[in-house]
Design a protein around this motif. Sequence first.
Motif, short mmCIF file in Angstrom:
data_model
loop_
_atom_site.label_atom_id
_atom_site.label_comp_id
_atom_site.label_asym_id
_atom_site.label_seq_id
_atom_site.Cartn_x
_atom_site.Cartn_y
_atom_site.Cartn_z
N ARG A 313 -25.06 15.04 27.48
CA ARG A 313 -25.82 15.55 26.34
C ARG A 313 -26.78 14.50 25.81
O ARG A 313 -26.53 13.30 25.92
CB ARG A 313 -24.88 15.95 25.22
CG ARG A 313 -24.10 17.20 25.53
CD ARG A 313 -22.95 17.38 24.59
NE ARG A 313 -22.05 18.40 25.08
CZ ARG A 313 -22.18 19.70 24.82
NH1 ARG A 313 -23.15 20.12 24.05
NH2 ARG A 313 -21.34 20.57 25.31
N LEU A 315 -29.76 13.74 22.47
CA LEU A 315 -30.37 14.15 21.21
C LEU A 315 -31.60 13.27 21.00
O LEU A 315 -31.51 12.04 21.07
CB LEU A 315 -29.39 13.97 20.06
CG LEU A 315 -29.93 14.20 18.65
CD1 LEU A 315 -30.39 15.64 18.47
CD2 LEU A 315 -28.86 13.86 17.61
N VAL A 334 -37.86 14.69 25.90
CA VAL A 334 -37.09 15.94 25.95
C VAL A 334 -37.35 16.66 27.27
O VAL A 334 -36.43 17.12 27.95
CB VAL A 334 -37.47 16.85 24.75
CG1 VAL A 334 -36.84 18.23 24.90
CG2 VAL A 334 -37.04 16.21 23.44
N ARG A 343 -28.21 18.33 28.77
CA ARG A 343 -28.24 19.28 27.67
C ARG A 343 -28.80 18.59 26.44
O ARG A 343 -28.06 18.00 25.65
CB ARG A 343 -26.84 19.82 27.40
CG ARG A 343 -26.24 20.57 28.60
CD ARG A 343 -24.80 20.89 28.35
NE ARG A 343 -24.69 21.58 27.07
CZ ARG A 343 -24.62 22.89 26.94
NH1 ARG A 343 -24.62 23.64 28.00
NH2 ARG A 343 -24.54 23.45 25.76
N VAL A 344 -30.11 18.66 26.29
CA VAL A 344 -30.76 17.84 25.27
C VAL A 344 -31.29 18.71 24.13
O VAL A 344 -31.77 19.82 24.35
CB VAL A 344 -31.87 16.97 25.92
CG1 VAL A 344 -32.87 17.81 26.65
CG2 VAL A 344 -32.57 16.09 24.90
N SER A 345 -31.15 18.20 22.91
CA SER A 345 -31.72 18.86 21.73
C SER A 345 -32.76 17.95 21.10
O SER A 345 -32.73 16.73 21.28
CB SER A 345 -30.63 19.17 20.70
OG SER A 345 -29.85 20.26 21.14
N TYR A 346 -33.66 18.58 20.35
CA TYR A 346 -34.76 17.81 19.77
C TYR A 346 -34.98 18.19 18.30
O TYR A 346 -35.08 19.38 17.98
CB TYR A 346 -36.04 18.08 20.56
CG TYR A 346 -37.29 17.54 19.91
CD1 TYR A 346 -37.43 16.17 19.67
CD2 TYR A 346 -38.33 18.38 19.52
CE1 TYR A 346 -38.57 15.67 19.07
CE2 TYR A 346 -39.47 17.89 18.92
CZ TYR A 346 -39.59 16.53 18.70
OH TYR A 346 -40.71 16.03 18.09
N GLU A 348 -37.43 17.26 14.90
CA GLU A 348 -38.61 16.55 14.40
C GLU A 348 -38.53 16.57 12.88
O GLU A 348 -38.76 17.60 12.26
CB GLU A 348 -39.88 17.26 14.90
CG GLU A 348 -41.15 16.51 14.61
CD GLU A 348 -42.35 17.23 15.23
OE1 GLU A 348 -42.30 17.59 16.42
OE2 GLU A 348 -43.33 17.44 14.50
N ILE A 349 -38.19 15.45 12.30
CA ILE A 349 -37.95 15.40 10.86
C ILE A 349 -39.28 15.24 10.12
O ILE A 349 -40.08 14.36 10.45
CB ILE A 349 -36.97 14.26 10.52
CG1 ILE A 349 -35.60 14.57 11.14
CG2 ILE A 349 -36.87 14.04 9.01
CD1 ILE A 349 -34.58 13.46 11.01
N ASN A 364 -31.31 13.30 6.47
CA ASN A 364 -31.52 14.28 7.53
C ASN A 364 -30.94 13.80 8.86
O ASN A 364 -30.31 14.56 9.59
CB ASN A 364 -33.01 14.56 7.72
CG ASN A 364 -33.56 15.38 6.58
OD1 ASN A 364 -32.87 16.23 6.05
ND2 ASN A 364 -34.79 15.12 6.20
N ASP A 367 -27.12 14.20 9.01
CA ASP A 367 -26.67 15.58 9.24
C ASP A 367 -26.75 15.92 10.71
O ASP A 367 -25.83 16.49 11.30
CB ASP A 367 -27.59 16.57 8.50
CG ASP A 367 -27.25 16.63 7.03
OD1 ASP A 367 -26.22 16.05 6.64
OD2 ASP A 367 -28.02 17.26 6.27
N ILE A 368 -27.90 15.60 11.30
CA ILE A 368 -28.14 15.97 12.69
C ILE A 368 -27.19 15.21 13.61
O ILE A 368 -26.55 15.79 14.49
CB ILE A 368 -29.61 15.70 13.07
CG1 ILE A 368 -30.53 16.62 12.25
CG2 ILE A 368 -29.83 15.90 14.56
CD1 ILE A 368 -31.99 16.22 12.29
N SER A 371 -23.47 16.31 13.30
CA SER A 371 -23.24 17.58 14.00
C SER A 371 -23.23 17.38 15.50
O SER A 371 -22.41 17.95 16.21
CB SER A 371 -24.34 18.59 13.68
OG SER A 371 -24.56 18.66 12.32
N SER A 375 -20.02 17.97 18.19
CA SER A 375 -20.13 19.19 19.00
C SER A 375 -19.52 19.05 20.40
O SER A 375 -19.46 20.00 21.15
CB SER A 375 -21.60 19.61 19.12
OG SER A 375 -22.30 18.70 19.95
N CYS B 63 -28.21 23.76 22.85
CA CYS B 63 -29.41 22.93 23.01
C CYS B 63 -30.53 23.59 22.23
O CYS B 63 -30.84 24.77 22.44
CB CYS B 63 -29.85 22.89 24.47
SG CYS B 63 -28.78 21.94 25.48
N VAL B 64 -31.17 22.82 21.36
CA VAL B 64 -32.20 23.43 20.53
C VAL B 64 -33.37 22.46 20.35
O VAL B 64 -33.17 21.25 20.28
CB VAL B 64 -31.60 23.85 19.16
CG1 VAL B 64 -31.14 22.65 18.36
CG2 VAL B 64 -32.57 24.69 18.35
#
Lengths: 377, 204
Positions: A313, A315, A334, A343-346, A348-349, A364, A367-368, A371, A375, B63-64
């Motif tokens: 994973r 991030l 990404v 399995r990557v998430s992105y 943008e703050i 922020n 929080d990210i 989580s 997960s 994944c987001v």
Amino acid sequence: MNRIVKTHVLKVNRPFRLDSGDLLEHLDIAYETYGSLNDAKDNAILIEHALSGDAHAAFYHEGDKKPGWWDTMIGPGKGFDTDRYFIICSNVLGGCSGTTGPASINPATLKPYALRFPPITMRDMVESQRVLLSQLGIERLKCIAGGSMGGMQAMQFFCDYPSQVQSFISIASTMKHSAQQIAFNEVGRRAVMADPRWNGGNYYESVSPEAGLSVARMIGHITYLSEKMMQEKFGRIKKDKDARAIFRPSFEVEHYLDYQGISFVKRFDANSYLYITNAIDNFDLMASISSKERLRGEGRGRGRHFDELKTKRGLVISFSSDWLYPPSQAKEIVQLFTGLNVRVSYAEISTDHGHDAFLTDYVNQSDIIRSFLASFS
Amino acid sequence: MYKIPAQNYPVIQQWISAGSRVLDLGCGDGTLLSALTREKQVEGIGVEISQDMIVQCIQKGICVYQADIDKDLSEWKDDSFDYVILNATLQAISKPYRVIEEMLRVGRYAIISVSNFGYLRNRVRVLAQGRVSSHTRLSSSWYDSPVIRFVSLKEFEASLAQMGIEVMDSRFFLPLDKVMRRKWPLYNLLAREGIFKLRKGTQE
């Protein structure tokens, strides 16, 4: 929980091989740890620091009023929760805060290495951290995370040793420098080298090139802030209204940069600045992981270890007003990892705080990151 | 964005083959992708603009990507996905034609749900109350409603025909949780919502 820590130094008395082919006869690695390793030894997280950071990422040194550089993010209940995870941070190879670098004593000459220190790469930094991890008895990392140059190390480690790392977090970073980013670094290096006190890197027995290094830091600091933030913070306010006092800092922004420059030279070695910025400029993640000639890392030259990445994973976090490492570069990261089936998430703050947001906008981010880490197990 | 689209989930699940690659545009809190991952073992990626929703997706292990679907779809390569879903989101995008074209560029099939502005209750409300904004189910006003596109099922289908897009399958949702497979004469008046499975037309 006891929030007092100290920096430890691991002394490695066997040769350490670098990407350049050079050997370091001896290697010191300065590090700190927070929280505790669980019995399964699967809750370790390695934090990577940025260009000017050090091993003191969180908590307090005895008697200090200021905590470590990422104390807002690391601690009980924080983004990197020390009640759940065992956090490790070490000073990078080539640095000047306890880990071997150009200011360290060269065993061959019994004098500081200065420019005899071999060139180092992001991969060398990562390899030195693996020596530390094995010494600490850690075979697997839950996560490897960092901002700016820290993100580069995190991605390098993740790609080189996917079987050892479950996930990576890259914050305000890039997988390679653009021409503009190299240009800024070069101006910084030239400022150092143009200072006569730099003396070809041999200043350890006299005075260090403080003027040059502080100019380098001032340039850096401009790139760390957004234009909007600078305008709001300083505008055209003048501290010194004496009209005849020209060519002396009078605007607030000048005083700010002056202060940043001066406080930096007290704690940072000019040659380390040259070596580390050089490692950053030469960092090219894609080229480095796909090179058939690479000497280290899993599944060398065969690309087979990329299969290992599939269950991993990632991030990626960027900040809207970061123009040093803009969101567009984060999106490239990404796309790269998505292509490698990570399995990557992105995220943008939205912030006005520019590149520095990775140090200041912790709500922020926490929080990210909290989580994300919760997960998967 | 809306509360209701849970009724669409069984339809979407039925349409999507197991193990496929799915991109969910405007994925919200990731409920649909979670279900598809669980039930259909899809490899799913969500796109969402709201940071709160991003955090909720990450919590679920989805994944987001935080992005604006009106702008940021160009980064995806052609045919990256089997299905691209736009569920309860069409009404909120500013360039629907462009987004639909992009969906069928990055994916083989597109699944789009459409809230029907031609639905009887909406027509009555406009006529009787002279108000157009309260149909959004968010009770927000016209100036802050995320709904910026008002479209009926008939108009939407005409647009698809104009774009050369083929409707492979569709469902229409009536009040009292009734779902219709076929179009009947009054569907544009009686259906609250429609959902379409699409692909690029063969004849151009």
